[in-house]
Design a protein around this motif. Structure first.
Motif, PDB file in Angstrom:
ATOM      1  N   THR A   1       0.835  -1.196   0.000  1.00  0.00           N
ATOM      2  CA  THR A   1       0.000   0.000   0.000  1.00  0.00           C
ATOM      3  C   THR A   1       0.874   1.251   0.000  1.00  0.00           C
ATOM      4  O   THR A   1       1.836   1.341   0.759  1.00  0.00           O
TER       5      THR A   1
ATOM      6  N   GLN B   1      -2.169   7.022   0.711  1.00  0.00           N
ATOM      7  CA  GLN B   1      -3.128   6.781   1.796  1.00  0.00           C
ATOM      8  C   GLN B   1      -3.090   7.881   2.857  1.00  0.00           C
ATOM      9  O   GLN B   1      -3.857   7.856   3.805  1.00  0.00           O
TER      10      GLN B   1
ATOM     11  N   SER C   1       6.187   2.339   0.415  1.00  0.00           N
ATOM     12  CA  SER C   1       5.413   1.222   0.954  1.00  0.00           C
ATOM     13  C   SER C   1       6.299   0.421   1.890  1.00  0.00           C
ATOM     14  O   SER C   1       7.529   0.522   1.840  1.00  0.00           O
TER      15      SER C   1
END
Length: 88
Positions: free
Chosen positions: A35, A40, A75
């Motif tokens: 991710t 995010q 990540s």
């Protein structure tokens, strides 16, 4: 001596623990290794500096300016792969 796979998992666990204790993550265990931390909103540009400090202190490597790339620092998986490459 740990296998490369075990070293990678240990490294990812250390990175995940650092992120969970220094940045807001609703559920650190649910955070996928691939991710994007920037996409995010987990790590911002200032947070990247904290991540770099953690990498240098924890893993005993120096992050060069030319290595400040998303594939190295965006990540958990990317950071772990970067660290393992630098340690070899």
């Amino acid at each position: 001596m740990l296998s490369t796979k075990d070293r990678a998992e240990t490294c990812k666990d250390q990175i995940r623990a650092f992120l969970a204790s220094n940045f807001y993550i609703a559920d650190a265990d649910a955070l996928e290794s691939d991710t994007s931390l920037l996409d995010q909103g987990i790590v911002d540009s200032t947070g990247v500096l904290e991540v770099i400090g953690f990498i240098e202190e924890t893993f005993g490597i120096t992050v060069e300016d030319s290595e400040l790339l998303p594939e190295n620092l965006d990540s958990i998986q990317g950071i772990a792969q970067y660290v393992l490459r630098k340690q070899n």
